[in-house]
Design a protein around this motif. Sequence first.
Motif, mmCIF file in Angstrom:
data_model
loop_
_atom_site.group_PDB
_atom_site.id
_atom_site.type_symbol
_atom_site.label_atom_id
_atom_site.label_comp_id
_atom_site.label_asym_id
_atom_site.label_seq_id
_atom_site.Cartn_x
_atom_site.Cartn_y
_atom_site.Cartn_z
ATOM 1 N N UNK A 133 0.827 -1.216 0.000
ATOM 2 C CA UNK A 133 0.000 0.000 0.000
ATOM 3 C C UNK A 133 0.862 1.266 0.000
ATOM 4 N N UNK A 134 1.846 1.392 0.899
ATOM 5 C CA UNK A 134 2.714 2.582 0.833
ATOM 6 C C UNK A 134 3.461 2.682 -0.500
ATOM 7 N N UNK A 135 3.893 1.544 -1.041
ATOM 8 C CA UNK A 135 4.606 1.547 -2.327
ATOM 9 C C UNK A 135 3.694 2.019 -3.456
ATOM 10 N N UNK A 136 2.464 1.520 -3.468
ATOM 11 C CA UNK A 136 1.513 1.914 -4.514
ATOM 12 C C UNK A 136 1.204 3.406 -4.437
ATOM 13 N N UNK A 137 1.028 3.925 -3.233
ATOM 14 C CA UNK A 137 0.736 5.351 -3.062
ATOM 15 C C UNK A 137 1.909 6.213 -3.530
ATOM 16 N N UNK A 138 3.126 5.821 -3.147
ATOM 17 C CA UNK A 138 4.311 6.602 -3.519
ATOM 18 C C UNK A 138 4.510 6.596 -5.032
ATOM 19 N N UNK A 139 4.353 5.420 -5.641
ATOM 20 C CA UNK A 139 4.521 5.316 -7.094
ATOM 21 C C UNK A 139 3.444 6.098 -7.825
ATOM 22 N N UNK A 140 2.209 6.072 -7.289
ATOM 23 C CA UNK A 140 1.113 6.828 -7.901
ATOM 24 C C UNK A 140 1.414 8.318 -7.860
ATOM 25 N N UNK A 141 1.936 8.783 -6.750
ATOM 26 C CA UNK A 141 2.283 10.196 -6.613
ATOM 27 C C UNK A 141 3.318 10.613 -7.656
ATOM 28 N N UNK A 142 4.300 9.736 -7.886
ATOM 29 C CA UNK A 142 5.324 10.032 -8.892
ATOM 30 C C UNK A 142 4.749 9.992 -10.301
ATOM 31 N N UNK A 143 3.894 9.001 -10.571
ATOM 32 C CA UNK A 143 3.287 8.878 -11.901
ATOM 33 C C UNK A 143 2.414 10.085 -12.232
ATOM 34 N N UNK A 144 1.798 10.663 -11.215
ATOM 35 C CA UNK A 144 0.929 11.823 -11.438
ATOM 36 C C UNK A 144 1.713 13.091 -11.768
ATOM 37 N N UNK A 145 3.002 13.095 -11.473
ATOM 38 C CA UNK A 145 3.846 14.203 -11.935
ATOM 39 C C UNK A 145 3.882 14.221 -13.455
ATOM 40 N N UNK A 146 3.910 13.035 -14.036
ATOM 41 C CA UNK A 146 3.971 12.911 -15.504
ATOM 42 C C UNK A 146 2.576 13.058 -16.096
ATOM 43 N N UNK A 147 1.618 12.322 -15.537
ATOM 44 C CA UNK A 147 0.237 12.337 -16.063
ATOM 45 C C UNK A 147 -0.607 13.308 -15.247
ATOM 46 N N UNK A 148 -0.206 14.568 -15.285
ATOM 47 C CA UNK A 148 -0.821 15.598 -14.443
ATOM 48 C C UNK A 148 -2.313 15.826 -14.691
#
Length: 437
Positions: free
Chosen positions: A56-71
């Motif tokens: 869960x923490x890994x998925x949240x952190x990765x999602x946060x990073x992915x949203x930098x690209x897919x704003x």
Amino acid sequence: MVEVTVISSITVRPKNINKSGQAKIHLTPHDLDLLYLVYPQRGLLFPKPDPNSHIIPRLKAALSTALEIYSPFAGSLVKVNNHEDDTVSFYIDCNGSGVKFIHARADTVSVSDILQSRGSVPNFIGLFFPANDVESYDALISEPLLAVQVTEMKDGVFISFGYNHMVADGSSFWSFFHCWSKICQTGLGSNFQPLVLKDWFLDKIDYPIHIPVSEMETPPNCETSTRERVFHFKRKKISYLKAKANEQIGSIDTKISSLQALVAYLWLSIMAHSGLNREEMTQCKIAADMRRRLDPPLKKECFGNVTNLVVATTNVGELLDHGIGWTALQISKTVRSQTNKSYKTFAENWVTNVTIPKIGVGSRLADHSLIVASSPWFEVYDHNFGWGKPIAARAGPGNGIGGLLVMFRGVEEGSIDVHATLTASLWSDVLINLFSE
């Protein structure tokens, strides 16, 4: 009674909002035509990860990073009231407001409960999705443009999502999903190219587009009973249908594709066993990717909603009389008619006579029609968050109008899974045996 317990529901924002690309995205007629469309919902079933992997923490952190690209997914739908002409306008503000992330548990549910025999879909499946009955317009009030749900099960994990179709189509969404899973697996977010935003805008249209306030009346919801099933078609069966369709049309110039043959077979079979009168009109609607059809063509990875709904129309009697070859040919002709010119013409006509489809309002023709969504070309089984690839793909609840056929690539090479949701007027138990042959 299956119990799905929500452990937490939070907002995940881009890791660095300043990098996420502050931008205002104008919506085209093809986007605005989806204002009352329910959020497309898809889900992937994964094996159970190691309990010590802290997914869960890994998925949240990765999602946060992915949203930098897919704003755009982390943005907001904004409405502007134009008092001077009694109209409203809309745009997407890439302001980093974030996406909904739901963590849930279903400790009594196993993988076998999801993957029931002969494609049966459990009646609790809707509890595994985050955006049931949410329409594009709801993003103005209370809903984010993207919602994600991670449900931990007894022996698996179900990761599902619902997104605003005005922001992106299936091609763009699965690109985002691939980015998210890759970042989660590798921990690296720097290997991805900057997002290429859709830049297709007509010279003859002024943005933002003004929509009469009268078109903004929220349609009533139509509650309709439906039946769901996942039909699995092996490569051999699909090849047979394709060969049969091409043999029947006997054309050198036109070749029916595997997907067109399968859709024709589904349309023909569902109508044949529906009990509808021969005179009843019916439609088969398919989303066509327009990126390479435009002039100049857009890049394949171009982000946004760049699809157009193509519609083949006939009556039940004609389908039954002509068979799979003729039916597939009608679909093929309709798809091939989608050109740069037709795409522009639709947009120009839409602006001069704004009429937004009220998806929730049923009509006799809509109730007797099929919508083909998603595509078996999407690489749904290539997504790996770090503990294995998906076991199966499923679709979330639809809008209860007519029939919805969500196409997924099958696990076996060359196979296709069809997650079908059909209203009572289109369903027949005969289909279970027919599509299992």
